[in-house]
Design an enzyme around this catalytic site. Sequence first.
Site, mmCIF file in Angstrom:
data_model
loop_
_atom_site.group_PDB
_atom_site.id
_atom_site.type_symbol
_atom_site.label_atom_id
_atom_site.label_comp_id
_atom_site.label_asym_id
_atom_site.label_seq_id
_atom_site.Cartn_x
_atom_site.Cartn_y
_atom_site.Cartn_z
ATOM 1 N N THR A 31 0.876 -1.077 0.038
ATOM 2 C CA THR A 31 -0.146 0.234 0.092
ATOM 3 C C THR A 31 0.963 1.404 -0.141
ATOM 4 O OG1 THR A 31 -0.351 0.454 2.459
ATOM 5 C CG2 THR A 31 -1.854 -1.075 1.331
ATOM 6 N N GLY A 32 0.299 2.214 -0.582
ATOM 7 C CA GLY A 32 1.167 3.705 -0.843
ATOM 8 C C GLY A 32 2.326 3.187 -1.599
ATOM 9 N N ALA A 33 2.238 2.764 -2.678
ATOM 10 C CA ALA A 33 3.372 2.459 -3.508
ATOM 11 C C ALA A 33 3.800 3.546 -4.386
ATOM 12 C CB ALA A 33 2.826 0.920 -4.373
ATOM 13 N N GLY A 36 7.623 7.737 -2.325
ATOM 14 C CA GLY A 36 8.474 7.663 -0.833
ATOM 15 C C GLY A 36 9.027 6.337 -0.974
ATOM 16 N N ILE A 37 8.727 5.553 0.257
ATOM 17 C CA ILE A 37 9.403 4.309 0.642
ATOM 18 C C ILE A 37 8.510 3.332 -0.050
ATOM 19 C CG2 ILE A 37 9.264 2.777 2.556
ATOM 20 C CD1 ILE A 37 9.337 5.258 4.373
ATOM 21 N N GLY A 38 7.192 3.458 -0.442
ATOM 22 C CA GLY A 38 6.577 2.324 -0.873
ATOM 23 C C GLY A 38 7.046 2.425 -2.567
ATOM 24 N N TYR A 173 -0.926 12.255 14.265
ATOM 25 C CA TYR A 173 -0.183 11.332 13.629
ATOM 26 C C TYR A 173 0.290 10.235 14.728
ATOM 27 C CZ TYR A 173 3.828 9.225 11.186
ATOM 28 O OH TYR A 173 4.812 8.442 10.431
HETATM 29 N N1 LIG Z 1 8.941 9.771 5.917
HETATM 30 C C1 LIG Z 1 9.180 9.696 7.388
HETATM 31 O O1 LIG Z 1 10.006 10.155 7.920
HETATM 32 C C2 LIG Z 1 8.733 8.451 7.966
HETATM 33 C C3 LIG Z 1 9.204 8.004 9.226
HETATM 34 C C4 LIG Z 1 8.614 6.815 9.780
HETATM 35 C C5 LIG Z 1 7.775 6.253 9.278
HETATM 36 N N2 LIG Z 1 6.938 6.547 8.099
HETATM 37 C C6 LIG Z 1 6.056 5.873 7.525
HETATM 38 O O2 LIG Z 1 6.385 5.395 6.282
HETATM 39 C C7 LIG Z 1 5.195 5.210 5.704
HETATM 40 C C8 LIG Z 1 5.320 5.699 4.105
HETATM 41 O O3 LIG Z 1 5.783 7.226 4.336
HETATM 42 P P1 LIG Z 1 6.390 8.081 2.944
HETATM 43 O O4 LIG Z 1 7.231 8.786 3.861
HETATM 44 O O5 LIG Z 1 6.997 7.141 2.056
HETATM 45 O O6 LIG Z 1 5.219 8.975 2.745
HETATM 46 P P2 LIG Z 1 4.648 9.422 1.294
HETATM 47 O O7 LIG Z 1 5.863 9.663 0.315
HETATM 48 O O8 LIG Z 1 3.871 10.548 1.294
HETATM 49 O O9 LIG Z 1 3.835 8.354 0.627
HETATM 50 C C9 LIG Z 1 2.623 7.914 1.074
HETATM 51 C C10 LIG Z 1 2.143 6.728 0.088
HETATM 52 O O10 LIG Z 1 0.653 6.753 0.803
HETATM 53 C C11 LIG Z 1 -0.093 6.792 -0.153
HETATM 54 N N3 LIG Z 1 -1.592 7.077 0.363
HETATM 55 C C12 LIG Z 1 -1.652 8.554 1.119
HETATM 56 N N4 LIG Z 1 -2.895 8.516 1.186
HETATM 57 C C13 LIG Z 1 -3.643 7.311 0.913
HETATM 58 C C14 LIG Z 1 -5.085 6.890 0.911
HETATM 59 N N5 LIG Z 1 -5.899 7.543 1.385
HETATM 60 N N6 LIG Z 1 -5.249 5.866 -0.012
HETATM 61 C C15 LIG Z 1 -4.209 5.162 -0.670
HETATM 62 N N7 LIG Z 1 -2.949 5.358 -0.410
HETATM 63 C C16 LIG Z 1 -2.690 6.481 0.109
HETATM 64 C C17 LIG Z 1 0.332 7.555 -1.172
HETATM 65 O O11 LIG Z 1 -0.185 7.541 -2.548
HETATM 66 P P3 LIG Z 1 -1.509 8.543 -3.121
HETATM 67 O O12 LIG Z 1 -1.237 9.892 -2.760
HETATM 68 O O13 LIG Z 1 -1.187 8.143 -4.639
HETATM 69 O O14 LIG Z 1 -2.442 7.743 -2.431
HETATM 70 C C18 LIG Z 1 1.829 7.357 -1.233
HETATM 71 O O15 LIG Z 1 2.119 6.334 -2.121
HETATM 72 C C19 LIG Z 1 4.134 5.661 6.207
HETATM 73 O O16 LIG Z 1 3.228 4.827 6.771
HETATM 74 C C20 LIG Z 1 4.683 6.851 7.181
HETATM 75 O O17 LIG Z 1 3.861 6.791 8.328
HETATM 76 C C21 LIG Z 1 7.445 7.787 7.399
#
Ligand SMILES: NC(=O)c1ccc[n+]([C@@H]2O[C@H](COP(=O)([O-])OP(=O)(O)OC[C@H]3O[C@@H](n4cnc5c(N)ncnc54)[C@H](OP(=O)(O)O)[C@@H]3O)[C@@H](O)[C@H]2O)c1
Length: 281
Positions: A31-33, A36-38, A173
Site C-alpha cells: 500500500t502507498g506504492a 516515497g518508501i512504497g 499522527y
Molecule cells: N517519511 C518519514 O519520515 C517516515 C518516518 C517513519 C515512518 N514513516 C511511515 O512510512 C510510510 C510511508 O511514508 P512516506 O514517507 O513514504 O510517505 P509518502 O511519500 O507521502 O507516501 C505515502 C504513500 O501513501 C499513499 N497514500 C496516502 N494516502 C492514501 C490513501 N488515502 N489511500 C491510499 N494510499 C494513500 C500515497 O499515495 P497516493 O497519494 O497516490 O494515494 C503514497 O504512495 C507511512 O506509513 C509513514 O507513516 C515515514
Amino acid sequence: MKVLNNIIFPAVWFSKKRLRQATRHKTILITGATFGIGEALAKLLANASVTLVLVARTSQKLAELQTELSASGATIILVALDLTDKVAVADWLANFDIPIDILVNNAGKSIRRPLYQSLDRLHDFERTMALNYFAPVQLFLHFAPQVEQRQGQLITVSAVNVLLPPAPYWAAYQASKSALDQWWRSAAPELNARGITTTSIYLPLVRTRMIAPTKIYDKVPAMSPQRAARIIAKTMYTQAYQYRPWWLPFGQWFGFLFGRLWHWINVKLLKLKLKKIKHSK
Ligand SMILES: NC(=O)c1ccc[n+]([C@@H]2O[C@H](COP(=O)([O-])OP(=O)(O)OC[C@H]3O[C@@H](n4cnc5c(N)ncnc54)[C@H](OP(=O)(O)O)[C@@H]3O)[C@@H](O)[C@H]2O)c1
C-alpha cells in the site's frame, strides 16, 4: 552532514540473491506504492518472478510505475483506491481473488499541527486514524486467512516515535501510529501461532514528501527512501520480527529515566514561544 547521516543510518547489508529466492513466485501487496518508501520498495522488488499488487490513489503515477516495473519482467497489478473509503475497500476486497503471500502496510499520512490550531479540525484526527489505523486493520483482517494458508508475512511500516517519549504538535499522527502499533503487538502472537510471520518496521525520519512541509527537517539527518526500502525488503528473507535503528534503545532509556524532564523542557519551550507571540501582537 553526510558522515553523521552514515552513523545514524548505516548502510544496510543486503543480499539480492536471498531476496529473489525468498520472493520467487510470490504475490506482494504494497500500500502507498506511488511515492516515497512504497515506490522505492516496489522498484527494489520488481523482477521476473514476482507479482506486485500496488495500491494508492494516484492513477497516473500507478500507470507510470506499471510501465517502468513491467520492463524488469514483474507482473504488476494496479489498484487505484482511497484506503480511507471503507466501502470502496470492502467492494475491492470482495472482488479481488488473487491470493497474497506478503502484505506491506505502508500507506500513511502525517500531520504536524499545534493543538490550538486544531480546535475546529476534528477531521485531522479522523483522517490520520482512517488511514494509519482503520485501513490497515481492514486489510489485515481480510488477508490474514490467505496469508496463513500460504504461511506468508504481514509487514507494517511504523515509526520510532511510537516507542519514544511523544513530542508536541504530533498528537494526530502519533496517536494513529501508536494505535496500530498496539493492535499489531496484541495481534502478532495470535498470527505467529498460525504460522504467519509479522514484522514491524520502526523507521526514523525518512526524506520523502511526507516530511517536506516541516522545514526544520531540511537541516536534520534523514534516511533515504531507498535505504528504508532495503530494510523492509531484507525482512522478507530474514523473517525478522522487527526492525529498529541501533540507537533507539538509548532514546527509550532516556524516556524511561528522564520522561518528566522531557515533558518539563517541552512546557518551558512552548511557554517561551507563547510569550513571544503575545509580545509580537
Ligand atoms: N517519511 C518519514 O519520515 C517516515 C518516518 C517513519 C515512518 N514513516 C511511515 O512510512 C510510510 C510511508 O511514508 P512516506 O514517507 O513514504 O510517505 P509518502 O511519500 O507521502 O507516501 C505515502 C504513500 O501513501 C499513499 N497514500 C496516502 N494516502 C492514501 C490513501 N488515502 N489511500 C491510499 N494510499 C494513500 C500515497 O499515495 P497516493 O497519494 O497516490 O494515494 C503514497 O504512495 C507511512 O506509513 C509513514 O507513516 C515515514
